[in-house]
Design an enzyme around this catalytic site. Structure first.
Site, PDB file in Angstrom:
ATOM      1  N   ARG A  42       0.820  -1.217   0.000  1.00  0.00           N
ATOM      2  CA  ARG A  42       0.000   0.000   0.000  1.00  0.00           C
ATOM      3  C   ARG A  42       0.854   1.268   0.000  1.00  0.00           C
ATOM      4  O   ARG A  42       0.449   2.292   0.548  1.00  0.00           O
ATOM      5  CB  ARG A  42      -0.974   0.031   1.194  1.00  0.00           C
ATOM      6  CG  ARG A  42      -2.033  -1.050   1.129  1.00  0.00           C
ATOM      7  CD  ARG A  42      -3.246  -0.703   2.013  1.00  0.00           C
ATOM      8  NE  ARG A  42      -4.055  -1.887   2.237  1.00  0.00           N
ATOM      9  CZ  ARG A  42      -4.380  -2.364   3.430  1.00  0.00           C
ATOM     10  NH1 ARG A  42      -3.967  -1.763   4.526  1.00  0.00           N
ATOM     11  NH2 ARG A  42      -5.114  -3.447   3.542  1.00  0.00           N
ATOM     12  N   ARG A  45      -3.525   6.035   0.119  1.00  0.00           N
ATOM     13  CA  ARG A  45      -4.107   7.152   0.868  1.00  0.00           C
ATOM     14  C   ARG A  45      -3.131   7.920   1.749  1.00  0.00           C
ATOM     15  O   ARG A  45      -3.432   9.018   2.207  1.00  0.00           O
ATOM     16  CB  ARG A  45      -5.264   6.635   1.729  1.00  0.00           C
ATOM     17  CG  ARG A  45      -6.457   6.192   0.912  1.00  0.00           C
ATOM     18  CD  ARG A  45      -7.482   5.472   1.753  1.00  0.00           C
ATOM     19  NE  ARG A  45      -6.997   4.182   2.225  1.00  0.00           N
ATOM     20  CZ  ARG A  45      -7.653   3.390   3.062  1.00  0.00           C
ATOM     21  NH1 ARG A  45      -8.825   3.781   3.548  1.00  0.00           N
ATOM     22  NH2 ARG A  45      -7.156   2.230   3.424  1.00  0.00           N
ATOM     23  N   ARG A  95      -6.983  11.006  -7.288  1.00  0.00           N
ATOM     24  CA  ARG A  95      -8.134  10.100  -7.174  1.00  0.00           C
ATOM     25  C   ARG A  95      -9.437  10.837  -6.871  1.00  0.00           C
ATOM     26  O   ARG A  95     -10.516  10.240  -6.876  1.00  0.00           O
ATOM     27  CB  ARG A  95      -7.893   9.101  -6.024  1.00  0.00           C
ATOM     28  CG  ARG A  95      -7.206   7.797  -6.351  1.00  0.00           C
ATOM     29  CD  ARG A  95      -8.089   6.725  -6.972  1.00  0.00           C
ATOM     30  NE  ARG A  95      -9.444   6.637  -6.501  1.00  0.00           N
ATOM     31  CZ  ARG A  95      -9.853   5.981  -5.405  1.00  0.00           C
ATOM     32  NH1 ARG A  95      -8.987   5.333  -4.669  1.00  0.00           N
ATOM     33  NH2 ARG A  95     -11.116   5.955  -5.060  1.00  0.00           N
ATOM     34  N   ASP A 124      -6.640  -3.625  -7.508  1.00  0.00           N
ATOM     35  CA  ASP A 124      -7.344  -4.166  -6.351  1.00  0.00           C
ATOM     36  C   ASP A 124      -7.573  -5.645  -6.576  1.00  0.00           C
ATOM     37  O   ASP A 124      -7.735  -6.081  -7.718  1.00  0.00           O
ATOM     38  CB  ASP A 124      -8.691  -3.457  -6.131  1.00  0.00           C
ATOM     39  CG  ASP A 124      -9.302  -3.832  -4.789  1.00  0.00           C
ATOM     40  OD1 ASP A 124     -10.023  -4.864  -4.735  1.00  0.00           O
ATOM     41  OD2 ASP A 124      -9.047  -3.139  -3.794  1.00  0.00           O
ATOM     42  N   TYR A 131     -14.642 -13.131   0.179  1.00  0.00           N
ATOM     43  CA  TYR A 131     -15.443 -11.974  -0.255  1.00  0.00           C
ATOM     44  C   TYR A 131     -16.695 -12.431  -1.003  1.00  0.00           C
ATOM     45  O   TYR A 131     -17.786 -11.894  -0.797  1.00  0.00           O
ATOM     46  CB  TYR A 131     -14.611 -11.057  -1.161  1.00  0.00           C
ATOM     47  CG  TYR A 131     -13.720 -10.103  -0.411  1.00  0.00           C
ATOM     48  CD1 TYR A 131     -14.260  -9.114   0.424  1.00  0.00           C
ATOM     49  CD2 TYR A 131     -12.344 -10.162  -0.534  1.00  0.00           C
ATOM     50  CE1 TYR A 131     -13.442  -8.229   1.117  1.00  0.00           C
ATOM     51  CE2 TYR A 131     -11.514  -9.280   0.154  1.00  0.00           C
ATOM     52  CZ  TYR A 131     -12.071  -8.322   0.975  1.00  0.00           C
ATOM     53  OH  TYR A 131     -11.262  -7.445   1.669  1.00  0.00           O
TER      54      TYR A 131
END
Length: 354
Positions: free
Chosen positions: A37, A41, A50, A86, A161
């Protein structure tokens, strides 16, 4: 010469990079560093590009993927870039109705509950993800001698998921299906292994230098269950890309008890989270594998001296290992100060210089 034949002969600009040398357990000028990552962010430039663009859409815009992937390389001087995407992208690409909801994560509209649902998991081809091929080609041209890591979600995590319908704390539906209908479970993981392998092949053939399989949720399992219900599918993925000759990295969270089995599944490099010291992680994995990790991401919120003390302890634990790639024990936390990451890269490079 095609990207694939370049990979197979090793004649890529990145071949002699510290990162790829460490993955191959060869001598390195310094311990290579990258962060899970690292593109995300924690960077103000990421938040800016983004802005107003949904996560899945941002993964499908090659120029945007290229810019985001390059941001941490420019800012931190890391030894490898990781492709911005992702783990649910291949599922979306084959028509699974899902979205990534801010503050929640991937949410699947119609979770898998029966054998009939398996038919929704059709094979994936390069034509389903042309934006991935284009972005990898743009990136390798920009990165030159800096390796690009491709990645995919492992079959167990994708299955979780799909069965839960989204992130889960206890994975109760997943385990209920795994224990209650092992035949359906095996069929589901086998299909996901094929999809995952195809997604990695697209990235390798486009030019990535290494691949990482993320099994984010597999730490929820006991070793016996992992060996029986998960390992065959993960091994199938690793086997499918073995012929390309690129390093294969395997990482999961909370997987201290599974490290040996994760190595057995076929990885060349096994990632450890921060809960197990690296020398102990290497002992559990066994010889013939490089180790990646494993500073606690939360340490980066401490003062600089504390960060350096903890990073030095990681390097010390790795001192006798055949190959070590410095990383965090999980992804960069969103509120991390980017300057702390830059300083950490510099510290590791200086402290480990040979």
């Amino acid at each position: 010469m095609s990207e694939r034949s370049q990979q197979q002969t090793g004649r890529t600009a990145a071949y002699d990079s510290a990162f790829l040398r460490a993955c191959r357990r060869e001598p390195v000028p310094h311990t290579p560093v990258w962060f899970m990552r690292q593109a995300g962010r924690s960077l103000p430039e990421y938040r800016k590009v983004r802005e107003g663009i949904p996560m899945l859409e941002s993964c499908m815009r090659p120029e945007l993927v290229t810019e985001i992937t390059l941001q941490p390389v420019r800012r931190h001087g890391v030894d490898a870039a990781i492709f911005f995407s992702d783990i649910v992208v291949p599922l979306k690409a084959i028509g699974i109705d899902l979205d990534i909801k801010p503050g929640v994560g991937p949410v699947v509209e119609n979770p898998i509950r029966s054998r009939a649902d398996l038919e929704r998991l059709r094979p994936l081809s390069g034509d389903d993800v042309p934006y991935v091929t284009e972005a990898v080609r743009l990136l390798t041209a920009e990165l030159g001698a800096t390796p690009l890591i491709g990645f995919a979600g492992a079959p167990f995590t994708l299955a979780s998921y799909l069965i839960e319908g989204g992130p889960s704390r206890n994975h109760e539906r997943t385990k209920a299906l795994m224990y209650g209908d092992p035949e359906l479970w095996a069929g589901l993981l086998d299909r996901l292994a094929d999809i995952t392998a195809a997604f990695l092949k697209v990235q390798i053939e486009a030019g990535v230098s290494a691949v990482q399989l993320f099994d984010s949720w597999v730490g929820a399992l006991a070793p016996a269950d992992y060996r029986r219900h998960v390992m065959p599918a993960s091994a199938k993925v690793f086997d499918a890309v073995a012929g390309y000759g690129v390093p294969r990295i395997h990482f999961g969270v909370g997987t201290g008890e599974l490290l040996g089995l994760m190595g057995e599944a076929g990885a060349d490099v096994v990632g450890a989270d921060w809960r197990v010291p690296l020398d102990e992680a290497a002992r559990r994995v066994g010889p013939g594998k490089a180790i990646q990790g494993n500073l606690d991401p939360a340490v980066l919120f401490a003062p600089r001296e504390a960060v350096e003390e903890k990073a030095a302890a990681v390097l010390s634990a790795a001192a006798g290992l055949e190959g070590h790639v410095f990383n965090l024990g999980h992804g960069v936390l969103p509120a991390t100060d980017p300057d702390a990451l830059t300083r950490l890269v510099e510290f590791v490079h200086e402290r480990s210089a040979r």
